[in-house]
Design an enzyme around this catalytic site. Sequence first.
Site, PDB file in Angstrom:
ATOM      1  N   CYS A  77     -11.780 -63.527  12.682  1.00 14.72           N
ATOM      2  CA  CYS A  77     -11.901 -63.083  11.296  1.00 14.72           C
ATOM      3  C   CYS A  77     -11.612 -64.238  10.329  1.00 14.72           C
ATOM      4  O   CYS A  77     -12.356 -65.214  10.310  1.00 14.72           O
ATOM      5  CB  CYS A  77     -11.022 -61.851  11.051  1.00 14.72           C
ATOM      6  SG  CYS A  77     -11.402 -60.995   9.503  1.00 14.72           S
ATOM      7  N   HIS A 175     -13.229 -58.259  14.940  1.00 13.21           N
ATOM      8  CA  HIS A 175     -11.926 -58.193  15.604  1.00 13.21           C
ATOM      9  C   HIS A 175     -12.119 -57.704  17.032  1.00 13.21           C
ATOM     10  O   HIS A 175     -12.260 -56.501  17.259  1.00 13.21           O
ATOM     11  CB  HIS A 175     -11.005 -57.224  14.859  1.00 13.21           C
ATOM     12  CG  HIS A 175     -10.543 -57.745  13.545  1.00 13.21           C
ATOM     13  ND1 HIS A 175      -9.428 -58.534  13.407  1.00 13.21           N
ATOM     14  CD2 HIS A 175     -11.073 -57.619  12.305  1.00 13.21           C
ATOM     15  CE1 HIS A 175      -9.278 -58.860  12.132  1.00 13.21           C
ATOM     16  NE2 HIS A 175     -10.271 -58.322  11.445  1.00 13.21           N
ATOM     17  N   GLU A 177      -9.941 -57.406  19.255  1.00 12.35           N
ATOM     18  CA  GLU A 177      -8.785 -56.577  19.613  1.00 12.35           C
ATOM     19  C   GLU A 177      -8.898 -55.155  19.081  1.00 12.35           C
ATOM     20  O   GLU A 177      -8.131 -54.278  19.484  1.00 12.35           O
ATOM     21  CB  GLU A 177      -7.486 -57.247  19.139  1.00 12.35           C
ATOM     22  CG  GLU A 177      -7.167 -57.131  17.671  1.00 12.35           C
ATOM     23  CD  GLU A 177      -7.936 -58.074  16.740  1.00 12.35           C
ATOM     24  OE1 GLU A 177      -7.612 -58.077  15.537  1.00 12.35           O
ATOM     25  OE2 GLU A 177      -8.852 -58.787  17.202  1.00 12.35           O
TER      26      GLU A 177
END
Length: 193
Positions: A77, A175, A177
């Site tokens: 990001c 992202h 994650e």
Amino acid sequence: MKIVIINYGAGNIQSIKFAIQRLGYKAVLSDDPEEIKAADKVIFPGVGEASSAMKKLKASGLDTLVPQLKQPVLGICLGMQLMCSYTEEGDTKGLGIFDVNVLRFNHGVKVPQIGWNQITSLKSSLFTGVEEKEHIYLVHSYYAPVIKDTVAQSYYGVQYSTALRKDNFYGTQFHPEKSSTVGEQILRNFLEM
């Protein structure tokens, strides 16, 4: 394997750390240049505002360290955006790893882009086992245009880079994650390089 998440006060570091743990690895948070240099893999996260994040990097000398790293580095990001030459956010000079200027969305779309989008034009081992048009999670108001280092794209009023790669440096605008099993696969691919 030693995985270091660069800790410079910008980022949702805990969610990255937990995602790495779910894959069976352990990561440490560090702003210590020697520890970062000694890592097998480095993750350069970022959530926040570019100019204040760059000030924090400069204050700790990490602005000169990161571009010199030789091991695989993954910018996420804002981390990816700071790896670029410049960002319009806060009129900020970046680290210059990727030769591209980050621009603000101004194509009649709602800003920020929040939510799921498809990735296409996948061109890196980062995307082994990932299908074209899989969905990934994004939260951003600025984007990197498509360049020769682009290894994945999305469309949001304009076609833009959702992933970049140059030598040992990788960047994802999304992202991993927070991108479910697709994001887990991408993180696993990075960690297993």
